[in-house]
Design an enzyme around this catalytic site. Structure first.
Site, short mmCIF file in Angstrom:
data_model
loop_
_atom_site.label_atom_id
_atom_site.label_comp_id
_atom_site.label_asym_id
_atom_site.label_seq_id
_atom_site.Cartn_x
_atom_site.Cartn_y
_atom_site.Cartn_z
N GLN A 1 1.19 -5.42 -8.01
CA GLN A 1 0.61 -4.10 -8.19
C GLN A 1 -0.47 -4.22 -9.26
O GLN A 1 -0.48 -5.15 -10.07
CB GLN A 1 1.70 -3.12 -8.61
N PRO B 1 -6.58 2.32 6.24
CA PRO B 1 -7.15 3.01 7.41
C PRO B 1 -7.76 4.35 7.02
O PRO B 1 -7.08 5.20 6.45
CB PRO B 1 -5.93 3.22 8.33
N GLU C 1 -8.21 -5.85 -0.14
CA GLU C 1 -7.33 -4.90 0.56
C GLU C 1 -8.13 -3.68 1.01
O GLU C 1 -9.01 -3.19 0.31
CB GLU C 1 -6.20 -4.44 -0.36
N TYR D 1 5.75 -6.35 -9.44
CA TYR D 1 5.38 -5.24 -10.33
C TYR D 1 5.41 -5.70 -11.78
O TYR D 1 6.46 -5.70 -12.42
CB TYR D 1 6.31 -4.06 -10.10
N ALA E 1 13.01 1.08 -10.66
CA ALA E 1 13.96 0.06 -11.12
C ALA E 1 14.71 0.55 -12.35
O ALA E 1 14.15 1.25 -13.20
CB ALA E 1 13.22 -1.24 -11.43
#
Length: 605
Positions: free
Chosen positions: A184, A25, A22, A153, A160
Site C-alpha cells: 500500500q 476502470p 496501476e 501494509y 489488523a
C-alpha cells in the site's frame, strides 16, 4: 509471462530498478476509450507490468477483465489482474480466472476486497473470507499457472489488531502460495525500511515492491491521507503549506518528492517501484525522467509530434512529413491536450477523462471509516424529525460541526460571503453539499480564491450562481416551476432510484471555474458534467447509509427518518450562467415564498 519470473530475471541480470503501473476502470465509456489511448502511450515507457483494479464487491469485474484482455493482447503490456473474494462465489472466482487464462493473463493480485459502497462486509459462505483463502483456491485449481501477488501494509492494515498480527496474516498468504508482495502507498520511506526488516524476520523472502503515489493536488492528497490514515512526515506538510493553492507547484513538488522517495527505496535495496498512476501519466513520466530510468528511445524525439500507435506497431507506413497546418487540425488539438484532465484532478473532472472515478478505486483496500466523526454527538444522538436532519446540515455550515458525510473538512474560507444564506437554506430543507462563491477576475495569488501559477486571473461561475443540494420532491417540483421564469439558470436532478431530469436536451458540460494565465490556453478545471453527475449520484446517496444511518440501531426512529430523506429526496445542482450579476438565492427565496415560508436572510458578506 509470469511477473515473478520477470522480476527474478531482472534481479539475476542486475537489470534493476524496474517499475510498474496501476490503473482502474473508468466510470464512463468515453473514459475507457481514452484510457486505452493512455495505455498505448505509456506502453512506450516499457513498464515491467501493469495491473488493473477490481471494484469493491466485484463491481467492475466485467470491465476489469475487458481492460486486462486488451492491455495484454493489443497494447503489448504484461498485465496483472486484481481479484477479490468479497461478495463473490467460488464459481464466479473460477469464471474470472478462466477468462483471464483464456486472455493469456498469468498474473493475479489476490485481495480480500471490500463490499460495494453502502454495504457491510460479511464473511463468505464458501470458505472465501480473506486473501489467504483466495490464494489457496487459485493454487488448488490452477497449480503454478498464475503468478500470485498479495498486498502488504507498511503501516499495518487498518483492521489488523496489531502490526505483528498483520505480519502473521501476510505470512499465511505466502504459505498459501503467493509469489510476491506489492505494498500500500506510504510517504515515509523509513516505514518501508522497518516493514521489510519485520517481514524478513518473519521468514518471508519474496520480492517486496513498494507502491508510491505522486501527489497530484493538495486537496486530494489531504483527503486520501486522512481517509487511509497515512503518516505524513512534518517535512512534507511544511513544504506543501505555502504552495497549496498553486496546483502546478503542488504537482511539481509531488514529482520531486516521488523522485526522492524512489531513490531512497532503491538505495534500501528495493528491486523496483510500483506507481499508483490514478490513470494519469504526466507525473509518472516526469518522475521516471528525473530518475533517468527511461530508455533513450523514449527520451529522444525525432519529430515534433508523437508517432501514431499504428506506425509503432508496423501497421501503417512511415510518416516523416506533415503540413505546417497540422497543429490547427481538430485531431491534432486533441493530441496536444491529451493530459488536460491532470490539472487539477478534482471530483468534477470531466467524465471523458480516464482518471474519472472514485477516490478508493486504486487502493488495495477501502479507506478506514472516520470513527472520530461517527462518535460526534451531533450525529450519535437520536433524531426526532426530518427537521433534525435539516438542523444538522445548518450546524455544519455554521461551524458547529466540522464535517458531513459529503464534506470531509470544514467550509472553506471563501464560503464566508454566502454563509448566512447557506445556514438559512439548510434549516428550510435545501441540504447543501457543494457551493462556491462567484469570483470575477481575482488574482491567481489571492489568498482565498487564487489557484494556478502566478500572474494569472481566476473566475468562478458561482458566487450566488451555483449550488448542489438534497431537497424534497415538493421543493423540487416548486423549483422547476420557478426556474421556468429564469432562463439563465440550468439544472440537473436525480433521486436515489435513478429517476433524473435536466434542463439540458442532451448530455452537456458547463465550466464553473476557469483561469487565464500568461502564455497558456484558458484552463477549465471545474465543470458540471451531466454524466459525471449521474455517476456521483450513487456515491452521494450511499453516504446517507454508510456514514449516517449506520450509526443507529436498525429500525430505530433515527434510521426511519434518515431512510425517508435518502429514499425520497432529490440530488439537485443549479447553475446561473449570468455569473456577473445573477443571484441564485433569489430563486430559492421564490420557492420558499411559493411554499408559504419565510425568505432567506441576506448575507452581510
Amino acid at each position: 509471462m509470469k511477473v515473478i519470473d520477470l522480476i527474478n530475471e531482472r534481479i539475476r541480470n542486475n537489470q534493476t530498478p524496474f517499475y510498474s503501473f496501476e490503473y482502474f476502470p473508468p466510470k464512463t465509456e468515453k473514459g475507457v476509450e481514452n484510457l486505452y489511448e493512455r495505455l498505448d502511450r505509456m506502453s512506450a515507457l516499457e513498464p515491467l507490468w501493469i495491473d488493473v483494479t477490481w471494484g469493491a464487491g466485484g463491481s467492475t469485474s466485467k470491465l476489469t477483465l475487458e481492460i486486462c484482455h486488451n492491455a495484454q493482447n493489443f497494447c503489448g503490456l504484461e498485465t496483472m489482474m486484481h481479484l477479490t473474494c468479497t461478495n463473490i462465489s467460488v464459481a464466479e472466482v473460477k469464471q474470472a480466472l478462466d477468462q483471464a487464462k483464456a486472455s493469456g493473463i498469468q498474473n493475479i493480485l489476490a485481495l480480500r476486497g471490500d463490499p460495494p459502497r453502502g454495504e457491510a462486509w460479511t464473511p463468505g459462505t464458501e470458505g472465501l473470507t480473506r486473501a489467504t483463502d483466495l490464494v489457496k483456491l487459485i493454487r488448488a485449481e490452477y497449480g503454478d499457472y498464475f503468478c500470485i501477488a498479495v498486498a502488504g501494509y507498511p503501516e499495518g492494515h487498518t483492521e489488523a489488531t496489531s502490526f505483528e498480527d498483520d505480519v502473521v496474516h501476510l505470512k499465511s498468504k505466502m504459505a498459501a502460495g503467493a509469489d510476491l508482495i506489492v505494498t500500500q502507498l506510504f510517504y515515509d520511506t523509513e516505514i518501508y525500511r522497518e516493514y521489510v526488516k519485520s517481514v524478513r524476520a518473519a521468514g518471508i523472502t519474496c520480492p517486496i515492491i513498494p507502491g508510491v503515489l505522486p501527489i497530484q493536488g493538495y486537496a486530494g492528497f489531504q483527503r486520501m491521507t486522512s481517509l487511509c490514515r497515512t503518516k505524513i512526515p512534518r517535512e512534507i506538510t511544511d513544504s506543501l503549506e505555502p504552495i497549496k493553492n498553486d496546483d502546478e507547484m503542488v504537482k511539481e513538488y509531488g514529482v520531486q518528492l516521488c523522485m526522492k522517495m524512489c531513490r531512497e527505496l532503491i538505495d534500501m535495496g528495493s528491486p523496483g517501484v510500483h506507481f499508483y498512476t490514478l490513470n494519469l501519466e504526466k507525473s509518472t513520466i516526469k518522475t521516471l525522467e528525473g530518475l533517468e530510468l527511461l530508455s533513450n528511445d523514449f527520451a529522444e524525439k525525432p519529430l515534433p509530434w508523437a508517432s501514431h500507435s499504428q506506425i509503432r506497431k508496423g501497421k501503417r507506413g512511415k510518416e516523416d512529413v506533415r503540413p505546417i497546418f497540422w497543429r490547427n487540425r481538430p485531431k491534432s488539438y486533441i493530441d496536444r491536450t491529451n493530459c488536460w484532465d491532470e490539472f487539477p484532478n478534482g471530483r468534477w473532472t470531466h467524465s471523458n477523462s480516464p482518471a474519472f472515478g472514485e477516490l478508493t478505486d486504486y487502493h488495495l483496500h477501502a479507506p478506514a471509516a472516520h470513527k472520530e466523526f461517527e462518535r460526534r454527538e451531533a450525529f450519535g444522538r437520536e433524531l426526532t424529525s426530518v427537521q433534525s436532519v435539516f438542523d444538522a446540515f445548518a450546524k455544519y455550515c455554521a461551524g458547529e460541526i466540522d464535517r458531513l458525510p459529503w464534506s470531509e473538512t470544514p467550509l472553506a474560507l471563501e464560503s464566508n460571503a454566502i454563509l448566512t444564506r447557506l445556514v438559512s437554506m439548510n434549516k428550510r430543507g435545501f441540504l447543501t453539499i457543494n457551493s462556491q462563491p462567484r469570483v470575477n477576475g481575482a488574482a491567481s495569488t489571492d489568498e482565498v480564491h487564487g489557484w494556478g501559477p502566478k500572474g494569472g486571473y481566476v473566475y468562478q461561475k458561482v458566487r450566488k450562481a451555483y449550488l448542489e443540494f438534497f431537497t424534497s420532491p415538493e421543493n423540487f417540483s416548486t423549483l422547476q416551476e420557478v426556474l421556468k421564469h429564469h432562463p439563465s439558470i440550468s439544472f440537473h436532478a436525480v433521486d436515489r432510484s435513478g429517476k433524473s431530469t435536466s434542463s439540458y436536451n442532451k448530455p452537456s458540460t458547463t465550466a464553473v471555474t476557469w483561469g487565464v494565465f500568461p502564455g497558456r490556453e484558458i484552463i477549465q478545471p471545474t465543470v458540471v458534467d451531466s454524466e459525471s453527475f449521474l455517476v456521483w449520484k450513487d456515491e452521494a446517496f450511499a453516504l446517507w447509509t454508510t456514514q449516517w444511518i449506520s450509526l443507529y440501531k436498525a429500525g430505530s426512529q433515527s434510521v426511519q427518518i434518515l431512510e425517508q430523506v435518502r429514499d425520497t429526496f432529490y440530488l439537485v445542482n443549479i447553475v446561473d450562467n449570468n455569473f456577473v450579476d445573477g443571484n441564485i438565492f433569489d430563486v430559492v427565496d421564490e420557492v420558499l415564498k411559493a411554499s408559504g415560508r419565510a425568505a432567506l436572510t441576506e448575507s452581510k458578506g
